[in-house]
Design an enzyme around this catalytic site. Structure first.
Site, PDB file in Angstrom:
ATOM      1  N   ARG A  42       0.825  -1.216   0.000  1.00  0.00           N
ATOM      2  CA  ARG A  42       0.000   0.000   0.000  1.00  0.00           C
ATOM      3  C   ARG A  42       0.856   1.262   0.000  1.00  0.00           C
ATOM      4  O   ARG A  42       0.541   2.243  -0.674  1.00  0.00           O
ATOM      5  CB  ARG A  42      -0.942  -0.010   1.200  1.00  0.00           C
ATOM      6  CG  ARG A  42      -2.047  -1.043   1.014  1.00  0.00           C
ATOM      7  CD  ARG A  42      -3.016  -1.071   2.161  1.00  0.00           C
ATOM      8  NE  ARG A  42      -3.722   0.171   2.339  1.00  0.00           N
ATOM      9  CZ  ARG A  42      -4.375   0.494   3.450  1.00  0.00           C
ATOM     10  NH1 ARG A  42      -4.386  -0.341   4.474  1.00  0.00           N
ATOM     11  NH2 ARG A  42      -5.009   1.639   3.547  1.00  0.00           N
TER      12      ARG A  42
ATOM     13  N   ASP B 269      -3.616   7.579   3.551  1.00  0.00           N
ATOM     14  CA  ASP B 269      -2.739   7.698   2.380  1.00  0.00           C
ATOM     15  C   ASP B 269      -1.996   9.026   2.279  1.00  0.00           C
ATOM     16  O   ASP B 269      -1.167   9.207   1.384  1.00  0.00           O
ATOM     17  CB  ASP B 269      -3.551   7.445   1.092  1.00  0.00           C
ATOM     18  CG  ASP B 269      -4.769   8.359   0.968  1.00  0.00           C
ATOM     19  OD1 ASP B 269      -4.741   9.487   1.493  1.00  0.00           O
ATOM     20  OD2 ASP B 269      -5.761   7.931   0.333  1.00  0.00           O
TER      21      ASP B 269
ATOM     22  N   HIS C 201      -7.366   7.787  11.466  1.00  0.00           N
ATOM     23  CA  HIS C 201      -6.904   6.394  11.488  1.00  0.00           C
ATOM     24  C   HIS C 201      -5.391   6.271  11.315  1.00  0.00           C
ATOM     25  O   HIS C 201      -4.896   5.192  11.011  1.00  0.00           O
ATOM     26  CB  HIS C 201      -7.625   5.578  10.409  1.00  0.00           C
ATOM     27  CG  HIS C 201      -9.087   5.370  10.698  1.00  0.00           C
ATOM     28  ND1 HIS C 201      -9.963   4.837   9.785  1.00  0.00           N
ATOM     29  CD2 HIS C 201      -9.813   5.622  11.806  1.00  0.00           C
ATOM     30  CE1 HIS C 201     -11.174   4.783  10.329  1.00  0.00           C
ATOM     31  NE2 HIS C 201     -11.111   5.254  11.540  1.00  0.00           N
TER      32      HIS C 201
HETATM   33  N1  APR Z   1     -16.482   9.096  -5.338  1.00  0.00           N
HETATM   34  C1  APR Z   1     -17.260   9.024  -4.225  1.00  0.00           C
HETATM   35  N2  APR Z   1     -17.412   7.894  -3.514  1.00  0.00           N
HETATM   36  C2  APR Z   1     -16.774   6.795  -3.932  1.00  0.00           C
HETATM   37  C3  APR Z   1     -15.964   6.790  -5.095  1.00  0.00           C
HETATM   38  C4  APR Z   1     -15.827   8.007  -5.801  1.00  0.00           C
HETATM   39  N3  APR Z   1     -15.079   8.115  -6.911  1.00  0.00           N
HETATM   40  N4  APR Z   1     -15.478   5.536  -5.263  1.00  0.00           N
HETATM   41  C5  APR Z   1     -15.953   4.792  -4.250  1.00  0.00           C
HETATM   42  N5  APR Z   1     -16.740   5.553  -3.439  1.00  0.00           N
HETATM   43  C6  APR Z   1     -17.428   5.153  -2.208  1.00  0.00           C
HETATM   44  C7  APR Z   1     -17.986   3.743  -2.181  1.00  0.00           C
HETATM   45  O1  APR Z   1     -19.293   3.708  -2.724  1.00  0.00           O
HETATM   46  C8  APR Z   1     -18.001   3.466  -0.678  1.00  0.00           C
HETATM   47  O2  APR Z   1     -19.207   3.927  -0.082  1.00  0.00           O
HETATM   48  O3  APR Z   1     -16.453   5.186  -1.184  1.00  0.00           O
HETATM   49  C9  APR Z   1     -16.851   4.325  -0.139  1.00  0.00           C
HETATM   50  C10 APR Z   1     -15.637   3.536   0.282  1.00  0.00           C
HETATM   51  O4  APR Z   1     -16.003   2.721   1.364  1.00  0.00           O
HETATM   52  P1  APR Z   1     -14.957   1.816   2.139  1.00  0.00           P
HETATM   53  O5  APR Z   1     -14.134   1.056   1.172  1.00  0.00           O
HETATM   54  O6  APR Z   1     -15.730   1.054   3.156  1.00  0.00           O
HETATM   55  O7  APR Z   1     -13.975   2.872   2.832  1.00  0.00           O
HETATM   56  P2  APR Z   1     -14.174   3.717   4.149  1.00  0.00           P
HETATM   57  O8  APR Z   1     -15.583   4.096   4.381  1.00  0.00           O
HETATM   58  O9  APR Z   1     -13.168   4.807   4.107  1.00  0.00           O
HETATM   59  O10 APR Z   1     -13.737   2.686   5.271  1.00  0.00           O
HETATM   60  C11 APR Z   1     -13.636   3.132   6.587  1.00  0.00           C
HETATM   61  O11 APR Z   1     -12.669   1.071   7.304  1.00  0.00           O
HETATM   62  O12 APR Z   1     -11.243  -0.577   6.581  1.00  0.00           O
HETATM   63  C12 APR Z   1     -11.417   0.459   7.491  1.00  0.00           C
HETATM   64  O13 APR Z   1      -9.848   1.838   8.572  1.00  0.00           O
HETATM   65  C13 APR Z   1     -10.356   1.500   7.295  1.00  0.00           C
HETATM   66  O14 APR Z   1     -10.540   3.888   7.114  1.00  0.00           O
HETATM   67  C14 APR Z   1     -11.119   2.665   6.716  1.00  0.00           C
HETATM   68  C15 APR Z   1     -12.508   2.469   7.312  1.00  0.00           C
END
Ligand code: APR
Length: 289
Positions: free
Chosen positions: A88, A129, A142
């Site tokens: 990563r 990131d 985080h």
């Molecule tokens: N624009 C807007 N939203 C987007 C895009 C985009 N281009 N691409 C993806 N998404 C949305 C997806 O629909 C989803 O709802 O971003 C979200 C990403 O969700 P996750 O992968 O669950 O990430 P996140 O919510 O940041 O996770 C929270 O979980 O794994 C742990 O600690 C880790 O910080 C992370 C936390």
């Protein structure tokens, strides 16, 4: 404590329809809100090419990214977890902030340069990131991929080495575990103890200082921009309802339907956010949604 909501695995959401074109927040609200907070997740960096945690991008080798982000996974197999974090780090080092990151930076500049100062702005990100590092009022709740913590003496520091340990070089391209011995994994420059990424893993508590800072921001927040997060991981998942219960408004930016919101912008945030915040090339294009 960092916890995934019980509904996470079973949750099915209908795919929102991307509406295209300028989608803009209620202009009066944007101008009259006294304290605006952006709560960001992996979707913010998706258009930079950084995989999200859930959905399509959520796999590394045969593992779900979330399976490896636990103290147990590190205890059981520190090499595998370091191989994952090395991958990563190397990936993110090749990525740049996208239009959505830039929109937040530009919005902060606009708020900071307003005279008289009637508005304040903060960004709380779950992302590790570092792509929002140009934001002045930033809380990385985080932690960071580019910080390490010694498991022995607790020393914390920034680390942008590439690779972070010589033996990890090239493992980012492998489909299989390399099983490095502990001595070959990143070690503390002070006490030679095993380092770990300074990120908050599942079942771990967030720093009290960070939680207090977040609380200060949310208590006075009258407009919360929830950007690119699935809302499945606590404590961040609770912030929208906290703000809403205190009378604040919620604007959600996501490619699919997630939270209940006062304003919903369905579409890639790189395309949508700049218009909504009226920071696209200085144009004040706007519509009420
Ligand atoms: N624009 C807007 N939203 C987007 C895009 C985009 N281009 N691409 C993806 N998404 C949305 C997806 O629909 C989803 O709802 O971003 C979200 C990403 O969700 P996750 O992968 O669950 O990430 P996140 O919510 O940041 O996770 C929270 O979980 O794994 C742990 O600690 C880790 O910080 C992370 C936390």
């Amino acid at each position: 404590m960092l916890q995934e909501s019980a509904k996470a695995s079973s949750l099915e959401r209908s795919q929102g329809q991307y509406q295209g074109g300028p989608q803009l927040i209620d202009v009066t609200l944007l101008k009259t809100s006294k304290h605006i907070v952006a709560l960001c997740g992996a979707g913010l960096s998706a258009e930079s090419g950084v995989p999200t945690f859930r959905g399509e991008g959520g796999f590394w080798r045969t593992f779900q990214a979330t399976e490896l982000a636990t103290p147990k996974a590190f205890e059981k197999n520190p090499s595998r977890v370091w191989e994952f974090y090395h991958y990563r780090r190397e990936l993110v080092l090749t990525k740049k902030p996208n239009r959505a990151h830039k929109a937040l930076v530009d919005f902060e500049k606009k708020v900071l340069s307003a005279d008289p100062k009637t508005q304040t702005f903060a960004v709380i990100t779950q992302n590790v990131d570092g792509l929002s590092s140009n934001i002045k009022n930033l809380i990385e709740m985080h932690g960071s991929l580019f910080k390490t913590r010694c498991t022995k003496c607790g020393d914390r520091r920034e680390n942008y080495d590439s690779p972070i340990a010589l033996a990890l070089k090239g493992t980012e391209n492998s489909q299989f575990d390399i099983n490095l011995p502990i001595e070959k994994l990143p070690s503390c420059s002070k006490c030679k103890g095993l380092l770990r990424p300074d990120v908050v893993w599942f079942e771990e508590c967030l720093d009290n200082d960070i939680l207090m800072k977040i609380n200060v921001e949310l208590e006075r927040c009258d407009l919360l921009l929830v950007i690119g997060t699935s809302g499945l991981v606590y404590p961040a998942a609770a912030y929208a309802s906290f703000v809403s219960a205190r009378g604040g408004k919620i604007a959600v930016f996501n490619i699919e339907k997630t939270y209940d919101a006062d304003f919903e912008f369905i579409g890639p945030c790189g395309e949508v956010l700049g218009n909504a915040l009226m920071v696209n090339d200085g144009e004040d294009k706007h519509e009420v949604v």
